[in-house]
Write a protein that holds these residues in place. Structure first.
Motif, PDB file in Angstrom:
ATOM      1  N   PHE A  85      23.726  21.956  95.831  1.00 34.79           N
ATOM      2  CA  PHE A  85      24.768  22.718  95.754  1.00 34.79           C
ATOM      3  C   PHE A  85      24.477  22.273  93.848  1.00 34.79           C
ATOM      4  N   SER A  86      24.152  23.796  93.427  1.00 32.93           N
ATOM      5  CA  SER A  86      23.617  24.624  91.697  1.00 32.93           C
ATOM      6  C   SER A  86      23.990  24.816  91.414  1.00 32.93           C
ATOM      7  N   VAL A  87      24.763  24.713  89.994  1.00 34.50           N
ATOM      8  CA  VAL A  87      25.251  25.276  89.251  1.00 34.50           C
ATOM      9  C   VAL A  87      25.211  26.147  87.973  1.00 34.50           C
ATOM     10  N   THR A  88      25.388  26.378  86.944  1.00 36.44           N
ATOM     11  CA  THR A  88      24.966  26.733  85.589  1.00 36.44           C
ATOM     12  C   THR A  88      24.692  25.505  84.888  1.00 36.44           C
ATOM     13  N   HIS A  89      23.163  25.688  84.131  1.00 30.20           N
ATOM     14  CA  HIS A  89      23.054  23.815  83.917  1.00 30.20           C
ATOM     15  C   HIS A  89      24.094  23.826  82.844  1.00 30.20           C
ATOM     16  N   PRO A  90      25.044  22.987  82.720  1.00 32.39           N
ATOM     17  CA  PRO A  90      25.906  22.599  81.491  1.00 32.39           C
ATOM     18  C   PRO A  90      26.126  22.741  80.085  1.00 32.39           C
ATOM     19  N   ILE A  91      23.676  23.254  79.892  1.00 28.56           N
ATOM     20  CA  ILE A  91      24.018  23.350  78.040  1.00 28.56           C
ATOM     21  C   ILE A  91      24.132  24.309  77.668  1.00 28.56           C
ATOM     22  N   ARG A  92      23.940  25.127  78.737  1.00 29.09           N
ATOM     23  CA  ARG A  92      23.796  27.127  78.660  1.00 29.09           C
ATOM     24  C   ARG A  92      24.823  27.031  77.605  1.00 29.09           C
ATOM     25  N   TRP A  93      26.082  26.066  78.102  1.00 33.26           N
ATOM     26  CA  TRP A  93      27.418  26.668  77.325  1.00 33.26           C
ATOM     27  C   TRP A  93      27.699  26.779  76.505  1.00 33.26           C
ATOM     28  N   ALA A  94      26.657  25.561  75.388  1.00 33.80           N
ATOM     29  CA  ALA A  94      26.794  25.626  74.302  1.00 33.80           C
ATOM     30  C   ALA A  94      25.968  26.594  73.549  1.00 33.80           C
ATOM     31  N   PHE A  95      25.052  27.329  74.162  1.00 31.97           N
ATOM     32  CA  PHE A  95      24.371  28.958  73.682  1.00 31.97           C
ATOM     33  C   PHE A  95      24.981  30.304  74.291  1.00 31.97           C
ATOM     34  N   PRO A  96      24.035  31.658  73.487  1.00 33.31           N
ATOM     35  CA  PRO A  96      25.404  32.768  73.753  1.00 33.31           C
ATOM     36  C   PRO A  96      24.775  32.769  74.914  1.00 33.31           C
ATOM     37  N   ASP A  97      25.273  34.113  75.379  1.00 38.22           N
ATOM     38  CA  ASP A  97      24.597  33.883  77.293  1.00 38.22           C
ATOM     39  C   ASP A  97      23.649  35.590  76.620  1.00 38.22           C
ATOM     40  N   GLU A  98      22.926  35.488  76.719  1.00 32.79           N
ATOM     41  CA  GLU A  98      22.293  36.631  76.300  1.00 32.79           C
ATOM     42  C   GLU A  98      20.626  36.431  76.479  1.00 32.79           C
ATOM     43  N   PRO A  99      19.693  37.162  77.011  1.00 40.11           N
ATOM     44  CA  PRO A  99      18.182  37.208  77.379  1.00 40.11           C
ATOM     45  C   PRO A  99      17.493  36.689  76.750  1.00 40.11           C
ATOM     46  N   GLY A 100      17.922  37.802  74.964  1.00 40.35           N
ATOM     47  CA  GLY A 100      17.109  37.289  74.282  1.00 40.35           C
ATOM     48  C   GLY A 100      16.842  36.817  73.209  1.00 40.35           C
ATOM     49  N   PRO A 101      15.895  36.773  72.001  1.00 39.78           N
ATOM     50  CA  PRO A 101      16.303  35.808  70.757  1.00 39.78           C
ATOM     51  C   PRO A 101      17.809  35.557  70.361  1.00 39.78           C
ATOM     52  N   GLU A 144      14.413  39.756  84.098  1.00 32.59           N
ATOM     53  CA  GLU A 144      15.905  39.318  83.649  1.00 32.59           C
ATOM     54  C   GLU A 144      17.324  39.343  84.904  1.00 32.59           C
ATOM     55  N   TRP A 145      18.460  37.533  84.547  1.00 30.58           N
ATOM     56  CA  TRP A 145      19.356  37.604  85.190  1.00 30.58           C
ATOM     57  C   TRP A 145      21.278  37.938  84.215  1.00 30.58           C
ATOM     58  N   GLY A 146      21.133  38.666  83.970  1.00 33.25           N
ATOM     59  CA  GLY A 146      22.239  38.251  82.763  1.00 33.25           C
ATOM     60  C   GLY A 146      21.909  37.216  81.911  1.00 33.25           C
ATOM     61  N   GLY A 147      22.094  36.338  81.559  1.00 33.59           N
ATOM     62  CA  GLY A 147      21.709  35.579  79.975  1.00 33.59           C
ATOM     63  C   GLY A 147      20.408  34.633  81.011  1.00 33.59           C
ATOM     64  N   TRP A 148      19.822  34.884  81.923  1.00 33.82           N
ATOM     65  CA  TRP A 148      18.739  34.290  82.735  1.00 33.82           C
ATOM     66  C   TRP A 148      17.364  34.931  81.942  1.00 33.82           C
TER      67      TRP A 148
END
Length: 299
Positions: free
Chosen positions: A185-201, A263-267
């Motif tokens: 199974f795949s999920v959003t990598h947990p480290i992403r929760w510490a960052f804003p869900d934005e694809p840019g800088p 780009e896919w949302g914050g990815w």
């Protein structure tokens, strides 16, 4: 495959229909949300947003590709379920199947897939595209199958990011797996929760605690949840696996490939070259016996 797209993550689908939407934007907040509330909210959200999701992401997902996440890691190359030639004749359950692209690929390898999703509308898209396999509308925490029904279970961003207690799902998976069976199974990598869900800088600076497990909730004017997403740390995910009677075989963190400029949302390529966006857990059914109701280890 249904990765969320926001820390308020609107997504999109292929065949527009007339439907009613909320008259006002939901409020985004962080608060507790239990099993029943999460299930009810996310069933409704995916039913309402399935059309938009398939329109926006249908080209990337294809009709019969098996991709594990926005990076584009393809099962053809990854072989996380095993070599394609060994899939023939295997009974496979896909959880959170959406339009069942992964199940369609599995059927093309000679497997016997069953595509399950909590969203009736997502499964209508699976029916529209077609495929020689069953479609089942059910909650992943209460799988409507007999013990030992499947050789493999797979889930590409399905169910597990959205459930309040992933152990309910994992224990059900163990129950329906045959001895030696595999779950990937795949999920959003947990480290992403510490960052804003934005694809840019702006998405590259830590904005919250990685250890804050408070669910992300969107709620209507009356405080009813209309979308819920749950955070687990890497350690939490590992403990969920092993206390549910499964053995962790591998943990894959796909790197962002040079060919993928989407780009896919914050990815995005910018973020994907710096921090992981997806975590893929490769597990097998443990033969230590079924876990007790509370699991083998303390939460």
């Amino acid at each position: 495959m249904k990765p969320p797209e926001r820390a308020g993550r609107k997504s999109t689908t292929r065949e527009p229909i007339i439907q009613e939407f909320e008259t006002s934007e939901p409020e985004a907040t962080r608060r507790a949300a239990g099993v029943a509330e999460s299930s009810r909210a996310n069933r409704g959200w995916w039913d309402r947003n399935a059309d938009e999701y398939q329109v926006e992401h249908g080209t990337f997902l294809g009709d019969d590709r098996f991709v594990w996440g926005p990076e584009g890691l393809d099962e053809v190359e990854a072989e996380l379920l095993g070599p394609p030639e060994e899939l023939k004749g295997k009974d496979v359950l896909e959880i959170g199947a959406g339009a069942a692209q992964c199940s369609r690929w599995l059927a093309g390898q000679g497997a016997r897939p069953v595509a399950l999703d909590i969203s009736h509308r997502q499964l209508q898209h699976a029916l529209r595209i077609g495929g020689p396999f069953p479609l089942v509308c059910a909650d992943a925490g209460a799988l409507p199958f007999a013990d030992g029904s499947f050789d493999l279970v797979c889930s590409a961003y399905g169910a597990l990011p959205f459930v309040a207690d992933p152990r309910l799902v994992l224990r059900e998976v163990r129950r329906v797996l045959r001895p030696g069976g595999r779950l990937v199974f795949s999920v959003t990598h947990p480290i992403r929760w510490a960052f804003p869900d934005e694809p840019g800088p702006e998405g590259l600076s830590v904005s919250g605690s990685y250890f804050d497990r408070t669910p992300y909730v969107e709620q209507d004017d009356e405080g009813r949840a209309v979308y819920v997403e749950h955070h687990r740390t890497i350690g939490d995910r590992v403990r969920d696996v092993v206390t549910s009677g499964l053995r962790l075989v591998d943990l894959v963190e796909p790197e962002w490939p040079a060919w993928n400029t989407s780009e896919w949302g914050g990815w995005s390529p910018l973020r994907g070259n710096l921090i992981p966006g997806t975590a893929v857990f490769v597990c097998e059914r443990s033969e230590m016996g079924a876990p007790p109701a509370g699991g083998w280890a303390r939460d």
